[in-house]
Design an enzyme around this catalytic site. Structure first.
Site, mmCIF file in Angstrom:
data_model
loop_
_atom_site.group_PDB
_atom_site.id
_atom_site.type_symbol
_atom_site.label_atom_id
_atom_site.label_comp_id
_atom_site.label_asym_id
_atom_site.label_seq_id
_atom_site.Cartn_x
_atom_site.Cartn_y
_atom_site.Cartn_z
ATOM 1 C CG PHE A 150 -5.977 8.081 -8.153
ATOM 2 C CD1 PHE A 150 -5.572 6.939 -7.475
ATOM 3 C CD2 PHE A 150 -7.321 8.417 -8.148
ATOM 4 C CE1 PHE A 150 -6.490 6.155 -6.796
ATOM 5 C CE2 PHE A 150 -8.250 7.642 -7.477
ATOM 6 C CZ PHE A 150 -7.831 6.506 -6.792
ATOM 7 C CD GLU A 151 -7.561 11.807 -10.908
ATOM 8 O OE1 GLU A 151 -6.391 11.879 -11.367
ATOM 9 O OE2 GLU A 151 -7.843 12.152 -9.745
ATOM 10 C CE1 TYR A 160 0.774 6.987 -3.309
ATOM 11 C CE2 TYR A 160 0.386 8.847 -1.845
ATOM 12 C CZ TYR A 160 -0.073 7.954 -2.791
ATOM 13 O OH TYR A 160 -1.372 8.037 -3.223
ATOM 14 C CE LYS A 193 -3.178 -1.247 -0.633
ATOM 15 N NZ LYS A 193 -3.379 -1.993 -1.914
ATOM 16 C CB SER A 194 4.239 2.020 0.061
ATOM 17 O OG SER A 194 4.072 1.494 1.363
ATOM 18 N N GLY A 195 2.238 2.514 -2.875
ATOM 19 C CA GLY A 195 2.339 3.046 -4.233
ATOM 20 C C GLY A 195 3.052 2.114 -5.200
ATOM 21 C CB THR A 216 9.860 -7.835 -3.804
ATOM 22 O OG1 THR A 216 9.785 -8.721 -2.683
ATOM 23 C CG2 THR A 216 10.966 -6.824 -3.517
ATOM 24 C CG HIS A 217 4.769 -6.205 -0.949
ATOM 25 N ND1 HIS A 217 4.828 -4.925 -1.429
ATOM 26 C CD2 HIS A 217 3.624 -6.735 -1.448
ATOM 27 C CE1 HIS A 217 3.766 -4.701 -2.193
ATOM 28 N NE2 HIS A 217 3.021 -5.775 -2.224
ATOM 29 C CE LYS A 250 -10.504 10.189 0.413
ATOM 30 N NZ LYS A 250 -10.937 10.233 1.831
ATOM 31 N N GLY A 251 -5.938 7.532 -3.365
ATOM 32 C CA GLY A 251 -4.702 8.088 -3.914
ATOM 33 C C GLY A 251 -4.343 9.468 -3.394
ATOM 34 C CB SER A 267 -3.760 2.459 2.027
ATOM 35 O OG SER A 267 -3.855 1.928 0.734
HETATM 36 P P1 A3P Z 1 -5.097 4.552 -1.030
HETATM 37 O O1 A3P Z 1 -5.686 3.280 -0.504
HETATM 38 O O2 A3P Z 1 -4.711 5.499 0.066
HETATM 39 O O3 A3P Z 1 -5.971 5.205 -2.040
HETATM 40 P P2 A3P Z 1 -0.047 -0.354 -3.719
HETATM 41 O O4 A3P Z 1 0.016 -0.206 -5.211
HETATM 42 O O5 A3P Z 1 1.295 -0.456 -3.076
HETATM 43 O O6 A3P Z 1 -0.986 -1.446 -3.328
HETATM 44 O O7 A3P Z 1 -0.626 1.018 -3.127
HETATM 45 C C1 A3P Z 1 -1.973 1.365 -3.282
HETATM 46 C C2 A3P Z 1 -2.139 2.805 -2.847
HETATM 47 O O8 A3P Z 1 -1.520 3.669 -3.821
HETATM 48 C C3 A3P Z 1 -3.605 3.207 -2.787
HETATM 49 O O9 A3P Z 1 -3.713 4.186 -1.763
HETATM 50 C C4 A3P Z 1 -3.797 3.785 -4.186
HETATM 51 O O10 A3P Z 1 -4.909 4.612 -4.315
HETATM 52 C C5 A3P Z 1 -2.502 4.534 -4.367
HETATM 53 N N1 A3P Z 1 -2.236 4.779 -5.799
HETATM 54 C C6 A3P Z 1 -2.271 3.877 -6.796
HETATM 55 N N2 A3P Z 1 -2.040 4.464 -7.979
HETATM 56 C C7 A3P Z 1 -1.845 5.773 -7.719
HETATM 57 C C8 A3P Z 1 -1.552 6.899 -8.546
HETATM 58 N N3 A3P Z 1 -1.443 6.761 -9.865
HETATM 59 N N4 A3P Z 1 -1.420 8.104 -7.945
HETATM 60 C C9 A3P Z 1 -1.528 8.230 -6.613
HETATM 61 N N5 A3P Z 1 -1.805 7.193 -5.775
HETATM 62 C C10 A3P Z 1 -1.953 5.975 -6.330
#
Ligand code: A3P
Length: 279
Positions: free
Chosen positions: A216-217, A180, A42-44, A92-93, A241-242, A123
């Site tokens: 994000f969109e 991020y 969940k870090s992007g 990798t995580h 939500k991003g 997240s």
């Molecule tokens: P949120 O749950 O806060 O929205 P991962 O890819 O490591 O699983 O991380 C997912 C997180 O990154 C989610 O956070 C997601 O919305 C966010 N994310 C994914 N794509 C993104 C983008 N293009 N821009 C900004 N945030 C993004």
């Protein structure tokens, strides 16, 4: 409230990961031109994977190559990665101690992406509640306790991030750290630093196109059926939500203090959510 997972010597991982994939994998063959994207969940991860693939290919659209080759060290069969064209972009995580040694021997490029642990907690909570495989039914409070105590797949954010930061700071491996929050606030300068580290040649014009393409969109719009099918609510399990700071909508004052105490134990400054790993 708990999450069903596997364990190896105190390390927790999802039930659908083959055990050998979290064991340093002495037989894994890394390549010098591999790019390893390291994140706590969940870090992007998906965002960074898209950015790096576009940079490496020098294109501004998510090509077939990207769609086909989203390698994950813990999930992708090794035979598939063995037969993949170079350069491979692999995410990798795993904590540092469990990385196949060959990545270190080969001195592959390693990008560590970190995100404010408060936003990661939220997240991860929403992810676990929406993912069919985990189907976490508890409250945020219950999840927060799992997060603080590291009773989650990939253990605690602190164990993971510090296993890597220690190495990055020691200079033993040349690891590039990306936040991020910096990607959100200063995409172009953050990504041009990344391009330097990766030694890929990208024009400022291309980076601007990559910024638009990986917004994000736009990424949410090109959501794969695979990711949709993994979710309980029919929405994406990844593109939620991003934003930066959603934690304020979830944390109680007591939880803010509890996390701050742990951050302080790890040497992170109080009340500085942005410079959460700077010392
Ligand atoms: P949120 O749950 O806060 O929205 P991962 O890819 O490591 O699983 O991380 C997912 C997180 O990154 C989610 O956070 C997601 O919305 C966010 N994310 C994914 N794509 C993104 C983008 N293009 N821009 C900004 N945030 C993004």
């Amino acid at each position: 409230e708990s999450i069903t997972m596997q364990e190896d010597a105190g390390f927790y991982f999802s039930t659908n990961i083959p055990t050998e994939n979290i064991m340093k994998n002495p037989s894994f063959q890394a390549r010098r031109d591999d790019i390893l994207i390291v994140t706590y969940p969940k870090s992007g991860t998906h965002w960074m994977q898209a950015i790096v693939n576009l940079m490496v290919e020098n294109v501004d659209d998510l090509s077939e190559r990207y769609k086909q080759y989203q390698y994950h060290l813990e999930y992708t069969p090794h035979q598939v990665m063995d037969n993949a064209p170079s350069p491979r972009v692999i995410c990798t995580h795993l904590p540092f101690e469990r990385i196949p040694l060959d990545f270190l021997r080969e001195k592959s490029r390693i990008v560590l992406c970190v995100r404010n642990p408060r936003d990661v907690a939220v997240s991860y909570f929403r992810f676990c509640a929406n993912l069919k495989d985990i189907d976490y039914r508890g409250s945020f409070g219950g999840f927060f306790n799992l997060f603080i105590t590291g009773k989650l797949p990939y253990n605690s954010w602190f164990d993971h991030v510090f296993s890597w930061l220690k190495v990055a700071r020691s200079g033993r491996q040349n690891i590039h750290v990306v936040r991020y929050e910096d990607l959100k606030q200063g995409f172009l300068s953050t990504v041009s630093d990344l391009a330097c580290y990766l030694k890929v040649d990208t024009s400022p014009e291309l980076l601007e196109k990559i910024q638009k393409r990986t917004s994000f969109e736009n990424m949410k719009l090109s959501l794969s059926d695979y990711l949709r099918e993994m979710s309980i609510n029919g929405q994406s399990v990844i593109f939620r939500k991003g934003t930066v700071g959603d934690w304020r909508n979830y944390f109680s004052p007591a939880q803010v203090t509890m996390l701050e105490d742990v951050m302080e134990e790890w040497g992170l400054h109080k009340n500085k959510s942005i410079s959460f790993y700077d010392e």
